[in-house]
Design a protein around this motif. Structure first.
Motif, PDB file in Angstrom:
ATOM      1  N   GLY A   1      25.734 -25.046  16.230  1.00 19.46           N
ATOM      2  CA  GLY A   1      27.130 -25.299  15.709  1.00 19.46           C
ATOM      3  C   GLY A   1      27.599 -26.652  16.117  1.00 19.46           C
ATOM      4  N   ASP A   2      27.223 -27.394  17.125  1.00 22.54           N
ATOM      5  CA  ASP A   2      27.643 -28.725  17.357  1.00 22.54           C
ATOM      6  C   ASP A   2      27.332 -29.564  16.210  1.00 22.54           C
ATOM      7  N   VAL A   3      28.360 -30.344  15.910  1.00 17.87           N
ATOM      8  CA  VAL A   3      28.684 -31.221  14.715  1.00 17.87           C
ATOM      9  C   VAL A   3      28.271 -32.659  15.421  1.00 17.87           C
ATOM     10  N   VAL A   4      27.249 -33.533  14.920  1.00 16.49           N
ATOM     11  CA  VAL A   4      27.035 -34.825  15.264  1.00 16.49           C
ATOM     12  C   VAL A   4      27.163 -35.798  14.210  1.00 16.49           C
ATOM     13  N   GLN A   5      27.981 -36.828  14.344  1.00 20.09           N
ATOM     14  CA  GLN A   5      27.930 -37.915  13.416  1.00 20.09           C
ATOM     15  C   GLN A   5      26.670 -38.904  13.322  1.00 20.09           C
ATOM     16  N   THR A   6      26.238 -38.981  12.259  1.00 19.04           N
ATOM     17  CA  THR A   6      24.963 -39.888  12.426  1.00 19.04           C
ATOM     18  C   THR A   6      25.316 -41.211  11.606  1.00 19.04           C
ATOM     19  N   SER A   7      26.282 -41.443  10.848  1.00 21.39           N
ATOM     20  CA  SER A   7      26.561 -42.697  10.542  1.00 21.39           C
ATOM     21  C   SER A   7      27.882 -42.685  10.100  1.00 21.39           C
ATOM     22  N   GLY A   8      28.446 -44.119   9.841  1.00 20.68           N
ATOM     23  CA  GLY A   8      29.867 -44.179   9.296  1.00 20.68           C
ATOM     24  C   GLY A   8      30.830 -44.254  10.689  1.00 20.68           C
ATOM     25  N   LEU A   9      32.066 -44.206  10.534  1.00 20.85           N
ATOM     26  CA  LEU A   9      33.001 -44.532  11.394  1.00 20.85           C
ATOM     27  C   LEU A   9      33.765 -43.225  12.001  1.00 20.85           C
ATOM     28  N   PRO A  10      34.033 -43.132  13.203  1.00 21.44           N
ATOM     29  CA  PRO A  10      34.426 -42.027  13.712  1.00 21.44           C
ATOM     30  C   PRO A  10      35.951 -41.751  13.388  1.00 21.44           C
ATOM     31  N   SER A  11      36.521 -40.479  13.273  1.00 19.83           N
ATOM     32  CA  SER A  11      37.754 -39.978  13.183  1.00 19.83           C
ATOM     33  C   SER A  11      38.769 -40.855  13.872  1.00 19.83           C
ATOM     34  N   GLY A  12      39.775 -41.378  13.121  1.00 25.07           N
ATOM     35  CA  GLY A  12      40.880 -42.192  13.583  1.00 25.07           C
ATOM     36  C   GLY A  12      40.434 -43.507  13.693  1.00 25.07           C
ATOM     37  N   SER A  13      39.309 -44.158  13.104  1.00 22.86           N
ATOM     38  CA  SER A  13      38.953 -45.428  12.695  1.00 22.86           C
ATOM     39  C   SER A  13      39.778 -46.191  11.602  1.00 22.86           C
ATOM     40  N   GLU A  14      39.986 -47.607  11.964  1.00 23.78           N
ATOM     41  CA  GLU A  14      40.625 -48.176  10.546  1.00 23.78           C
ATOM     42  C   GLU A  14      39.399 -48.696   9.706  1.00 23.78           C
TER      43      GLU A  14
ATOM     44  N   SER B 259      25.564 -34.108  11.083  1.00 18.14           N
ATOM     45  CA  SER B 259      24.280 -32.939  10.986  1.00 18.14           C
ATOM     46  C   SER B 259      24.917 -31.844  11.926  1.00 18.14           C
ATOM     47  N   THR B 260      24.297 -30.598  11.999  1.00 19.98           N
ATOM     48  CA  THR B 260      24.485 -29.691  12.995  1.00 19.98           C
ATOM     49  C   THR B 260      23.097 -28.844  12.995  1.00 19.98           C
ATOM     50  N   GLU B 261      22.854 -28.192  14.005  1.00 23.31           N
ATOM     51  CA  GLU B 261      21.673 -27.226  13.990  1.00 23.31           C
ATOM     52  C   GLU B 261      22.230 -25.996  14.887  1.00 23.31           C
ATOM     53  N   ASP B 262      21.708 -24.790  14.276  1.00 26.25           N
ATOM     54  CA  ASP B 262      22.038 -23.408  14.693  1.00 26.25           C
ATOM     55  C   ASP B 262      21.025 -22.987  15.888  1.00 26.25           C
ATOM     56  N   ALA B 263      21.336 -21.920  16.438  1.00 25.05           N
ATOM     57  CA  ALA B 263      20.556 -21.540  17.711  1.00 25.05           C
ATOM     58  C   ALA B 263      18.892 -21.455  17.405  1.00 25.05           C
ATOM     59  N   ALA B 264      18.644 -21.203  16.181  1.00 23.48           N
ATOM     60  CA  ALA B 264      17.141 -21.142  15.807  1.00 23.48           C
ATOM     61  C   ALA B 264      16.509 -22.403  15.341  1.00 23.48           C
ATOM     62  N   GLY B 265      17.345 -23.415  15.393  1.00 19.79           N
ATOM     63  CA  GLY B 265      16.870 -24.933  15.407  1.00 19.79           C
ATOM     64  C   GLY B 265      16.898 -25.346  13.720  1.00 19.79           C
ATOM     65  N   ASN B 266      17.725 -24.452  13.002  1.00 21.65           N
ATOM     66  CA  ASN B 266      17.675 -24.781  11.635  1.00 21.65           C
ATOM     67  C   ASN B 266      19.042 -25.886  11.496  1.00 21.65           C
ATOM     68  N   GLU B 267      18.607 -27.063  10.967  1.00 18.09           N
ATOM     69  CA  GLU B 267      19.252 -28.114  10.724  1.00 18.09           C
ATOM     70  C   GLU B 267      20.085 -28.232   9.423  1.00 18.09           C
ATOM     71  N   GLY B 268      21.363 -28.560   9.438  1.00 20.34           N
ATOM     72  CA  GLY B 268      21.965 -28.922   8.325  1.00 20.34           C
ATOM     73  C   GLY B 268      22.791 -30.052   8.358  1.00 20.34           C
ATOM     74  N   SER B 269      23.084 -30.995   7.163  1.00 20.27           N
ATOM     75  CA  SER B 269      23.646 -32.165   7.207  1.00 20.27           C
ATOM     76  C   SER B 269      24.432 -32.344   5.734  1.00 20.27           C
ATOM     77  N   CYS B 270      25.474 -33.170   6.027  1.00 20.96           N
ATOM     78  CA  CYS B 270      26.438 -33.635   4.819  1.00 20.96           C
ATOM     79  C   CYS B 270      26.776 -35.074   4.666  1.00 20.96           C
ATOM     80  N   CYS B 271      27.006 -35.414   3.908  1.00 19.47           N
ATOM     81  CA  CYS B 271      27.667 -37.074   3.746  1.00 19.47           C
ATOM     82  C   CYS B 271      28.984 -37.069   2.899  1.00 19.47           C
TER      83      CYS B 271
END
Length: 718
Positions: free
Chosen positions: A172-185, A196-208
């Motif tokens: 469930g940890d969400v990691v930003q892989t590209s772009g600007l972080p929240s609060g940026s100009e 992207s994020t990954e569950d305990a079983a190692g399944n990875e999900g991502s979105c843009c």
């Protein structure tokens, strides 16, 4: 997975509750185990539909459908049997999307049995306390018959018969892989943010997703300027002229894309003209041209004015009646601020302690202490019992005197000063008021005792505590206690960035005469700039009665040692405006009356004046007298105009000549109206002293006879 169990069967269909994650990991809620069935109304058979929602909290959102995110509907094709004891297996309600709850975070849930009744524990009056089990704390909420309506049962809350199914750890940890972080100009254009994020079983999900910032929305190519704009300067008396101040209408593109040109007068040719005034501008009237990138332009007139009031600070003052009052709103406060209680006769032991207060509240808050000295004059039968502590307004305490020794009577008469004389033993305590390094525990002279106050806030109420170690065994007397607090506050001058100020003041005076403060002046200062803006503040001036010991008599003018020289005669009569008044004529805030009477005696050479002074203290009735000696003498020589030389020839057949000496011209003296004069000669015979007194008066004629071989007579007059 942690289970929350309850056994009381009720028929309500909707329940709200909060779940709080007590663990140190992100918990991702994936499903709930729900118990169905109600024997009183028949068994529960599949299929059944459940509606599940999530919100930041259920509190206040029970009937607010917009606050909730749907995690269902969920159709159950298998229903576990219900046991009459209120126990039995739970049916599985899998959520359509998991809910991530961070460590310490709370989420609200809303479960609605659309076609069957889930089972809840309930209580009336909000008596159910939060329930903690494993990583979760469940806080029960309201119950109702329907979804998001106003039919919630007042005062009724419930625990659902559920268990919570969740994954934990890195899932469930969400990691930003590209772009600007929240609060940026975000810049103009499109920025793609991917996660992207990954569950305990190692399944990875991502979105843009894309963040698009437009340069401007549908700008116009036609420029329109305001005809007249009034602009106020800033604190530095400048005004930065921007395109958005002048342009009107629109919409326009980014105002930074327009060029601003400022002129003292409207140019004859406005095409691509360059201004003759730098931006920012000062006070005045200007023409402003706004240009876009294509050269299109429009024009407006601006008037830059000052609407900001001057900056001025008032600083309270405390002075004595015999001191000059600084005439500034915030005068400098430099040097030792001294408050002394003198001419005391306060017993010590009993009482076992005396506390003296020193009010330095007239200093601005935050005034740093530069140095502190303590003035002490105490006589005690056993000096080693005496203690002297200083307490600052912030509670900081420093000991000036506390030795536990000095057995016997050693008078303390000194100013305890870190920079004072470094004493040797108890005999050095009597410095006749002079500076002495503090003597305190462990019974040694301590040159850092008062340094405890350096840098502290001097403003406020200070205290000096004098106390006895062993009350009732001996006694003493306090004659003088004082405090010196050194500060260094520079003067604060009224200021206006746009130019000169006119500063005036008006006084409101209250007289109290025989008490301190003897006079209080509320002085209202007003600073006005050239534009008419003004600032006012009130300065309180406390004028205290001075110590009578500051009174002094005018000195003698008799030429004796340590006195003034005798006065020269011929000047105006030497009144007190020349020879001085007692205490320079200061009447101690109207509490003194000063009189004098002159006794004049002529002398052989000059005059003597005995000036008898009488001063009456109207507060105490005390009358004091003093005689001032004034001697007037003559030490200046007379002056006259040098006569011309006289030439004469002898008489016929006689080698001599009679010569009349002319009257001496422009004879002056600072003391005598008719000074005497005479003539001497080194030859001849002087005749003609009609008064036979050896002097030539102003109306007498002298003759000088001198024989010279060349028959010439020379007369030299002195």
């Amino acid at each position: 997975m942690e289970q929350f169990s309850a056994y009381l069967v009720i028929h309500y269909q909707v329940v709200c509750f909060n779940l709080t994650n007590n663990s140190g990991n992100v918990m991702n809620v994936t499903a709930f185990g729900v118990r169905f069935g109600n024997p009183a109304y028949g068994g529960v058979n599949p299929p059944q539909t459940m509606q599940v929602f999530s919100a930041p909290t259920y509190v206040g959102n029970e009937t607010n459908a917009g606050a909730w995110t749907s995690l269902g509907p969920v159709v159950l094709t298998t229903i576990a049997p219900y046991f009459a004891t209120g126990t039995g297996p739970l049916s599985q309600v899998n959520l359509t999307s998991q809910v991530a709850i961070a460590p310490g975070q709370t989420r609200g849930f809303f479960i609605y049995g659309a076609t069957a009744c889930p089972i809840f524990n309930w209580a009336f009056g909000g008596s159910m306390a939060p329930l903690t089990n494993g990583p979760w704390t469940l806080t029960a909420g309201s119950i109702a018959f329907d979804m998001f309506n106003s039919m919630f049962q007042t005062g009724q809350i419930s625990y659902p018969n559920i268990n919570v199914q969740a994954t934990m750890g890195g899932g469930g940890d969400v990691v930003q892989t590209s772009g600007l972080p929240s609060g940026s100009e975000f810049p103009i254009g499109t920025t793609t943010n991917c996660f992207s994020t990954e569950d305990a079983a190692g399944n990875e999900g991502s979105c843009c997703f894309n963040v698009t910032v437009n340069n401007y929305p549908n700008p116009t190519n036609t420029l329109a300027c305001n005809d007249e704009v009034i602009i106020t300067v800033d604190e530095e008396c400048n005004a930065d002229i921007n395109a958005d101040m002048i342009l009107e209408g629109g919409p326009y593109s980014c105002y930074d894309d327009y060029r601003v040109e400022i002129f003292t007068s409207m140019p004859a040719n406005t095409w691509n003209a360059t201004g003759d005034v730098d931006n920012p501008v000062g006070l005045g009237s200007y023409w402003v041209g706004i240009y876009d990138k294509t050269g299109n332009n429009c024009w407006g007139h601006i008037t830059v004015v000052d609407k900001l009031p001057p900056v001025m600070e008032c600083r309270d003052i405390t002075v004595s009646c015999d001191e000059e009052i600084p005439y500034e709103p915030a005068p400098e406060v430099v040097g030792y601020q001294t408050i002394v209680y003198d001419n005391l006769n306060d017993p010590l032991d009993p009482p076992t302690e005396m506390i003296y207060t020193f009010d330095y509240a007239y200093l601005p808050v935050g005034t740093p202490v530069q140095d502190v000295n303590v003035i002490v004059h105490i006589d005690h039968a056993y000096t080693g019992d005496v203690n002297v502590d200083v307490i600052a307004p912030d509670g900081t305490l420093a000991t000036a005197f506390a030795v536990g020794g000095c057995g016997g009577n050693f008078p303390i008469n000194c100013k305890f000063d870190d920079e004072g004389f470094l004493g040797v033993d108890c005999n050095d305590l009597d410095q006749n008021g002079g500076p002495l390094v503090c003597l305190n525990n462990p019974g040694v002279f301590n040159p850092l005792a008062m340094a405890a106050f350096d840098g502290h806030d001097a403003s406020g109420e200070w205290k000096i505590r004098v106390w006895d170690d062993f009350p009732g065994l001996d006694a003493g007397t306090i004659f003088k206690i004082g405090l010196e607090v050194e500060v260094n506050l520079p003067q604060v001058v009224p200021f206006d960035a746009c130019g000169d100020l006119t500063v005036t003041s008006v006084d409101d005076v209250d007289n109290f005469y025989c008490v301190s403060p003897a006079k209080v002046i509320e002085r209202t200062w007003t600073a006005t700039d050239a534009s008419g803006n003004s600032t006012s503040c009130v300065q309180t001036i406390n004028i205290n009665l001075p110590d009578w010991s500051t009174f002094y008599w005018p000195v003698n003018y008799d030429g004796l040692a340590q006195n003034k020289p005798m006065l020269e005669c011929g000047a105006e009569y030497p009144g007190p405006h020349i020879t001085g008044w007692p205490t320079d004529g200061n009447d101690f805030c109207g509490t003194l009356e000063i009189f004098y009477n002159d006794r004049v005696y002529p002398l052989t050479c000059g005059t003597k004046i005995l000036r008898d002074w009488t001063v009456v203290n109207d507060c105490t009735g005390l009358v004091v007298t003093h005689t001032q000696v004034i001697r007037i003498t003559d030490t200046t020589k007379p002056t006259f105009c040098d006569p011309e030389n006289i030439q004469a020839r002898t008489k016929a057949y006689i080698c001599e000549s009679d010569i009349a000496v002319p009257v001496l011209n422009c004879l002056k003296d600072n003391c005598d109206a008719f000074p005497k004069w005479w003539v001497t000669t080194n030859a001849g015979k002087l005749v003609g002293d009609k008064n036979l007194n050896g002097y030539v008066d102003w109306n007498e004629t002298w003759y000088v006879v001198e024989y010279q071989w060349d028959n010439t007579v020379y007369v030299i007059m002195q």
